[in-house]
Design a protein around this motif. Sequence first.
Motif, short mmCIF file in Angstrom:
data_model
loop_
_atom_site.label_atom_id
_atom_site.label_comp_id
_atom_site.label_asym_id
_atom_site.label_seq_id
_atom_site.Cartn_x
_atom_site.Cartn_y
_atom_site.Cartn_z
N GLY A 1 0.78 -1.23 0.00
CA GLY A 1 0.00 0.00 0.00
C GLY A 1 0.81 1.28 0.00
N VAL A 2 2.11 1.17 -0.20
CA VAL A 2 2.98 2.35 -0.23
C VAL A 2 3.21 2.74 -1.68
CG1 VAL A 2 5.30 3.19 0.32
CG2 VAL A 2 4.12 1.64 1.90
N ASP A 3 3.19 4.02 -1.95
CA ASP A 3 3.50 4.48 -3.30
C ASP A 3 5.01 4.35 -3.49
OD1 ASP A 3 4.02 5.80 -5.69
OD2 ASP A 3 2.49 7.32 -5.34
N SER A 4 5.42 3.35 -4.24
CA SER A 4 6.85 3.05 -4.35
C SER A 4 7.63 4.10 -5.14
CB SER A 4 7.05 1.67 -4.97
OG SER A 4 6.52 1.62 -6.27
N ARG A 5 6.94 5.02 -5.74
CA ARG A 5 7.64 6.12 -6.43
C ARG A 5 8.09 7.20 -5.46
NH1 ARG A 5 2.70 5.80 -10.40
NH2 ARG A 5 1.83 6.01 -8.34
N THR A 6 7.40 7.31 -4.33
CA THR A 6 7.70 8.41 -3.42
C THR A 6 8.04 7.98 -1.99
OG1 THR A 6 5.35 8.66 -2.91
CG2 THR A 6 6.23 10.01 -4.71
N GLY A 7 7.76 6.72 -1.65
CA GLY A 7 8.02 6.26 -0.29
C GLY A 7 8.83 4.99 -0.27
N PRO A 8 9.26 4.57 0.91
CA PRO A 8 10.07 3.34 1.00
C PRO A 8 9.22 2.11 0.69
CG PRO A 8 9.52 4.14 3.18
CD PRO A 8 9.03 5.18 2.20
N SER A 9 9.83 1.15 0.02
CA SER A 9 9.14 -0.10 -0.30
C SER A 9 9.44 -1.20 0.71
CB SER A 9 9.56 -0.57 -1.70
OG SER A 9 9.12 0.34 -2.68
N PHE A 10 10.43 -0.96 1.58
CA PHE A 10 10.85 -1.97 2.54
C PHE A 10 10.86 -1.42 3.95
CE2 PHE A 10 12.49 -3.31 -1.50
CZ PHE A 10 12.23 -4.67 -1.50
N SER A 11 10.77 -2.33 4.91
CA SER A 11 10.79 -1.95 6.32
C SER A 11 12.13 -1.30 6.68
CB SER A 11 10.59 -3.19 7.20
OG SER A 11 11.71 -4.05 7.07
N MET A 12 12.12 -0.57 7.77
CA MET A 12 13.34 0.08 8.23
C MET A 12 14.42 -0.95 8.55
SD MET A 12 15.06 2.78 8.81
CE MET A 12 13.95 4.17 8.93
N SER A 13 14.05 -2.07 9.16
CA SER A 13 15.05 -3.09 9.50
C SER A 13 15.69 -3.67 8.24
CB SER A 13 14.44 -4.19 10.37
OG SER A 13 13.41 -4.85 9.67
N ASN A 14 14.90 -3.87 7.20
CA ASN A 14 15.44 -4.36 5.94
C ASN A 14 16.40 -3.35 5.32
OD1 ASN A 14 15.16 -4.40 2.74
ND2 ASN A 14 14.91 -6.50 3.51
N ARG A 15 16.01 -2.09 5.34
CA ARG A 15 16.87 -1.05 4.76
C ARG A 15 18.17 -0.89 5.55
NH1 ARG A 15 13.21 3.89 4.63
NH2 ARG A 15 11.96 2.70 6.09
N LEU A 16 18.09 -1.01 6.88
CA LEU A 16 19.30 -0.94 7.69
C LEU A 16 20.23 -2.12 7.42
CD1 LEU A 16 17.86 0.33 11.09
CD2 LEU A 16 19.31 1.61 9.48
N ALA A 17 19.65 -3.32 7.32
CA ALA A 17 20.46 -4.51 7.04
C ALA A 17 21.14 -4.39 5.67
CB ALA A 17 19.59 -5.77 7.10
N ARG A 18 20.40 -3.92 4.67
CA ARG A 18 21.00 -3.74 3.35
C ARG A 18 22.05 -2.63 3.36
NH1 ARG A 18 17.63 -1.95 -0.30
NH2 ARG A 18 15.81 -1.70 1.02
N GLY A 19 21.83 -1.60 4.16
CA GLY A 19 22.83 -0.54 4.28
C GLY A 19 24.13 -1.07 4.88
N LEU A 20 24.01 -1.86 5.95
CA LEU A 20 25.19 -2.45 6.58
C LEU A 20 25.90 -3.38 5.60
CD1 LEU A 20 27.01 -2.85 9.02
CD2 LEU A 20 25.39 -4.59 9.84
#
Length: 186
Positions: free
Chosen positions: A5-24
């Motif tokens: 339900g997130v507009d993937s053009r303007t908002g995150p498509s993944f949870s914060m924990s997923n984004r942090l893990a991918r960042g690390l």
Amino acid sequence: MILEGVDSRTGPSFSMSNRLARGLWGVVWLTLFRPSPRPLHAWRVALLKLFGASIGTHFHIHASARIWAPWQFEAGDHVGVGEGVSFYNMARLTIGDNVVISQGAHLCGGTHDYNAANFQLRAAPIHIGERAWVCTEAFIGPGVTVPPGCVVGARAVMMRTPVEGAWGVYAGNPAVRVKSRVIRDA
């Protein structure tokens, strides 16, 4: 993992924990994986395993290969991954035994629902069967299973699991079976 339900053009498509893990993982890839010397396959395997990858014996991966989410990556024994390969594995990506993924191949487990108003991100697993060869710069799309023994030719685009089955040679865009693969004794 994918936010609905997130507009993937303007908002995150993944949870914060997923984004942090991918960042690390991105920092580790950039500082420890990518600059590692060519013969240090065991070092790169250790880093991938540290991030949750399941990898068999005799797995060789070049330093320029990219794995988006190691925790969703599984490979069997005697697997070779060439330079510049991209595993965009938003969903599980599994590779069987005795597989070669050649230079510049792109295995993409994500797409978007282009009919949805919010352009919803979707992911589907990819499976590469044993004794398959994904040739140079081939593209494997989300949800595809490459049957055992198949060859996906150079720059071929495989967006569907072939119904013709195992031990075929596939070429073109879209990839179609052009002949059978028969293994000869050396």
